[in-house]
Write a protein that holds these residues in place. Sequence first.
Motif, PDB file in Angstrom:
ATOM      1  N   UNK A  28      10.132  30.443 -16.148  1.00 22.82           N
ATOM      2  CA  UNK A  28       9.714  31.748 -15.640  1.00 22.82           C
ATOM      3  C   UNK A  28      10.912  32.659 -15.402  1.00 22.82           C
ATOM      4  N   UNK A  29      12.119  32.105 -15.513  1.00 16.78           N
ATOM      5  CA  UNK A  29      13.371  32.870 -15.456  1.00 16.78           C
ATOM      6  C   UNK A  29      14.326  32.221 -16.444  1.00 16.78           C
ATOM      7  N   UNK A  30      15.473  32.853 -16.659  1.00 15.63           N
ATOM      8  CA  UNK A  30      16.422  32.315 -17.635  1.00 15.63           C
ATOM      9  C   UNK A  30      17.444  31.381 -17.007  1.00 15.63           C
ATOM     10  N   UNK A  31      17.171  30.917 -15.802  1.00 12.83           N
ATOM     11  CA  UNK A  31      18.076  29.989 -15.129  1.00 12.83           C
ATOM     12  C   UNK A  31      17.290  29.117 -14.159  1.00 12.83           C
ATOM     13  N   UNK A  32      17.740  27.896 -13.995  1.00  5.57           N
ATOM     14  CA  UNK A  32      17.270  27.065 -12.893  1.00  5.57           C
ATOM     15  C   UNK A  32      17.897  27.573 -11.597  1.00  5.57           C
ATOM     16  N   UNK A  33      17.369  27.134 -10.465  1.00 10.74           N
ATOM     17  CA  UNK A  33      17.961  27.502  -9.178  1.00 10.74           C
ATOM     18  C   UNK A  33      18.048  26.278  -8.275  1.00 10.74           C
ATOM     19  N   UNK A  34      18.634  26.459  -7.106  1.00  2.37           N
ATOM     20  CA  UNK A  34      18.871  25.337  -6.193  1.00  2.37           C
ATOM     21  C   UNK A  34      17.566  24.604  -5.871  1.00  2.37           C
ATOM     22  N   UNK A  35      16.453  25.325  -5.853  1.00  3.34           N
ATOM     23  CA  UNK A  35      15.175  24.688  -5.586  1.00  3.34           C
ATOM     24  C   UNK A  35      14.785  23.637  -6.617  1.00  3.34           C
ATOM     25  N   UNK A  36      15.376  23.713  -7.830  1.00  2.00           N
ATOM     26  CA  UNK A  36      15.092  22.721  -8.874  1.00  2.00           C
ATOM     27  C   UNK A  36      15.980  21.488  -8.767  1.00  2.00           C
ATOM     28  N   UNK A  37      17.055  21.578  -7.985  1.00  2.00           N
ATOM     29  CA  UNK A  37      18.072  20.531  -8.025  1.00  2.00           C
ATOM     30  C   UNK A  37      17.558  19.167  -7.563  1.00  2.00           C
ATOM     31  N   UNK A  38      16.678  19.134  -6.575  1.00  2.00           N
ATOM     32  CA  UNK A  38      16.248  17.829  -6.069  1.00  2.00           C
ATOM     33  C   UNK A  38      15.454  17.060  -7.117  1.00  2.00           C
ATOM     34  N   UNK A  39      14.620  17.759  -7.888  1.00  2.00           N
ATOM     35  CA  UNK A  39      13.899  17.077  -8.964  1.00  2.00           C
ATOM     36  C   UNK A  39      14.880  16.553 -10.008  1.00  2.00           C
ATOM     37  N   UNK A  40      15.905  17.350 -10.314  1.00  2.00           N
ATOM     38  CA  UNK A  40      16.929  16.898 -11.254  1.00  2.00           C
ATOM     39  C   UNK A  40      17.700  15.710 -10.702  1.00  2.00           C
ATOM     40  N   UNK A  41      18.049  15.753  -9.420  1.00  2.00           N
ATOM     41  CA  UNK A  41      18.742  14.622  -8.804  1.00  2.00           C
ATOM     42  C   UNK A  41      17.878  13.372  -8.884  1.00  2.00           C
ATOM     43  N   UNK A  42      16.567  13.549  -8.699  1.00  2.00           N
ATOM     44  CA  UNK A  42      15.660  12.407  -8.838  1.00  2.00           C
ATOM     45  C   UNK A  42      15.737  11.806 -10.234  1.00  2.00           C
ATOM     46  N   UNK A  43      15.707  12.656 -11.260  1.00  2.00           N
ATOM     47  CA  UNK A  43      15.846  12.166 -12.631  1.00  2.00           C
ATOM     48  C   UNK A  43      17.182  11.454 -12.823  1.00  2.00           C
ATOM     49  N   UNK A  44      18.249  12.056 -12.297  1.00  2.00           N
ATOM     50  CA  UNK A  44      19.571  11.459 -12.471  1.00  2.00           C
ATOM     51  C   UNK A  44      19.664  10.078 -11.812  1.00  2.00           C
ATOM     52  N   UNK A  45      19.046   9.922 -10.643  1.00  2.00           N
ATOM     53  CA  UNK A  45      19.091   8.614  -9.977  1.00  2.00           C
ATOM     54  C   UNK A  45      18.380   7.556 -10.825  1.00  2.00           C
ATOM     55  N   UNK A  46      17.264   7.920 -11.455  1.00  2.00           N
ATOM     56  CA  UNK A  46      16.600   6.971 -12.354  1.00  2.00           C
ATOM     57  C   UNK A  46      17.497   6.673 -13.556  1.00  2.00           C
ATOM     58  N   UNK A  47      18.118   7.691 -14.118  1.00  2.00           N
ATOM     59  CA  UNK A  47      19.002   7.491 -15.264  1.00  2.00           C
ATOM     60  C   UNK A  47      20.163   6.569 -14.910  1.00  2.00           C
ATOM     61  N   UNK A  48      20.737   6.761 -13.736  1.00  2.00           N
ATOM     62  CA  UNK A  48      21.872   5.946 -13.293  1.00  2.00           C
ATOM     63  C   UNK A  48      21.467   4.480 -13.123  1.00  2.00           C
ATOM     64  N   UNK A  49      20.192   4.240 -12.847  1.00  2.00           N
ATOM     65  CA  UNK A  49      19.690   2.871 -12.682  1.00  2.00           C
ATOM     66  C   UNK A  49      19.279   2.252 -14.011  1.00  2.00           C
ATOM     67  N   UNK A  50      19.541   2.965 -15.125  1.00  2.00           N
ATOM     68  CA  UNK A  50      19.273   2.401 -16.441  1.00  2.00           C
ATOM     69  C   UNK A  50      17.960   2.812 -17.068  1.00  2.00           C
ATOM     70  N   UNK A  51      17.238   3.752 -16.448  1.00  2.00           N
ATOM     71  CA  UNK A  51      15.953   4.180 -16.987  1.00  2.00           C
ATOM     72  C   UNK A  51      16.119   5.476 -17.778  1.00  2.00           C
ATOM     73  N   UNK A  52      15.194   5.728 -18.686  1.00  2.00           N
ATOM     74  CA  UNK A  52      15.244   6.921 -19.526  1.00  2.00           C
ATOM     75  C   UNK A  52      14.479   8.058 -18.860  1.00  2.00           C
ATOM     76  N   UNK A  53      15.042   9.246 -18.887  1.00  2.00           N
ATOM     77  CA  UNK A  53      14.413  10.381 -18.207  1.00  2.00           C
ATOM     78  C   UNK A  53      14.239  11.540 -19.173  1.00  2.00           C
ATOM     79  N   UNK A  54      13.213  12.337 -18.910  1.00  2.00           N
ATOM     80  CA  UNK A  54      12.884  13.494 -19.741  1.00  2.00           C
ATOM     81  C   UNK A  54      12.781  14.720 -18.847  1.00  2.00           C
ATOM     82  N   UNK A  55      13.533  15.754 -19.180  1.00  2.00           N
ATOM     83  CA  UNK A  55      13.366  17.062 -18.549  1.00  2.00           C
ATOM     84  C   UNK A  55      12.520  17.893 -19.499  1.00  2.00           C
ATOM     85  N   UNK A  56      11.325  18.238 -19.067  1.00  2.00           N
ATOM     86  CA  UNK A  56      10.380  18.937 -19.925  1.00  2.00           C
ATOM     87  C   UNK A  56      10.365  20.426 -19.595  1.00  2.00           C
ATOM     88  N   UNK A  57      10.807  21.252 -20.535  1.00  2.00           N
ATOM     89  CA  UNK A  57      10.744  22.700 -20.377  1.00  2.00           C
ATOM     90  C   UNK A  57       9.330  23.150 -20.724  1.00  2.00           C
TER      91      UNK A  57
END
Length: 478
Positions: free
Chosen positions: A84-113
């Motif tokens: 809905x905008x041309x940039x993510x914002x701080x409000x999106x970061x926690x969901x991204x951090x959640x994905x990253x924590x799964x990735x760091x534990x060896x799982x595959x993650x998908x960010x769906x635009x």
Amino acid sequence: MAAPMLRCISRGRRFATPGRSGVLPRGLRESHSGAQGLLAVQKARGLFKEFFPEKGTKTELPELFDHRTAGTVPQTVYCGFDPTADSLHVGHLLALLGLFHFQRAGHNVIALVGGATARLGDPSGRSKEREALAAERVRSNARALRRGLQALAANHQQLFADGRAWGTFTVLDNADWYQKQPLVDFLAAVGGHFRMGTLLSRLSVQTRLKSPEGMSLAEFLYQVLQAYDFYYLFQRYGCRVQLGGSDQLGNIMSGYEFIHKLTGEDVFGISVPLITSTTGAKLGKSAGNAVWLNRNKTSPFELYQFFVRQQDDLVERYLKLFTFLPLPEIDHIMQLHVKEPEKRGPQKRLAAEVTKLVHGQEGLDSAKRCTQALYHSSIDALEVMSDQELKELFKEASFSELVLDPGTSVLDTCRKANAIPDGPRGYRMITEGGVSINHRQVTNPESVLVVGQHILKNGLSLLKIGKRNFYIIKWLQL
């Protein structure tokens, strides 16, 4: 009839970190693995808020991530981000951090635009309908979000490696499977699996139906498309878990019900907390208080300062939510803070970790240079700042390019930059101490500019008139 599937899909970009040998520090091991398990650790940090459903029919959610029951099979987790905008914002970061924590534990993650779903507009947590965006605008925003997500994934991989073998990070766009779907075929195949009573019972729908504006059909169907996204990723990628903000739980439930009805298989949803301002308003574009992750919209310095300014009663929670720091290290940081609160150690560490993730090491270095230049009047910091950094730091400043003629004085400079009025009044502003160049007060209007004092090594001068009026001068032909 099973829901239609697109025959081909453009490949998403994947980021993975190869495994490295060696023993992890004890604190790190305890923070990311061990008997507690991934879900319990992130629940304890406050990052994972709710799990849905509470019990599966065949599989329990913790079993998917327990190596003792799941073996070495990596799971796939996804989260959606509407452009809905041309940039993510701080409000999106926690969901991204959640994905990253799964990735760091060896799982595959998908960010769906959500290149398709953004055309409808998600009604969750909203009191009125979103302003409709033109198709080309959504496509442009989607391209920008893909670049932003890929940049964040690259920073994460390059700067936060921990010695473990990570899973992949893939960026997809749901426009890839909706743009070739005939509407009638899609509704005939998918629509029969959704019950109106269930869809109408969602809190987001109930809230909007009771509002003066009501709810459009496009918004109402949003949860159907999000549910289908989950199904599509389940079928193509074996994705069993969806992450989302706590306002997304209704949409996640629709996906669970749709997949379970079609396949009989268990899938799960995990919510992350919403970040709010001091007034309790959700941080984001719609609320008008977004702190953007794109440098063109929020500079690294501004992002850094946003976290440096966090209150003492929030900073420990934010260190757990926004960083990968082990819990024992966070405890140690907070203990030091009790002894020396004036140093704002936790806030600075929080700001550094987030800025490095979002903008890389260069962005963090830039934020620190700008902080030194603005708040500590550091000449050394000013001398190594780029044009871009000065413009970011002094956004309201006038920017001029001037030729340095022999004998150019302080008065000449101020007038060429249109910083002072003509005549005696402008002259007096200098003699009365109202003008400074590079944080040094100048009181002699006839002083000739000196390279290294009035003109920095980078060919720039920072002119300040009064307390708040800045002018940036780039000198040519030095």
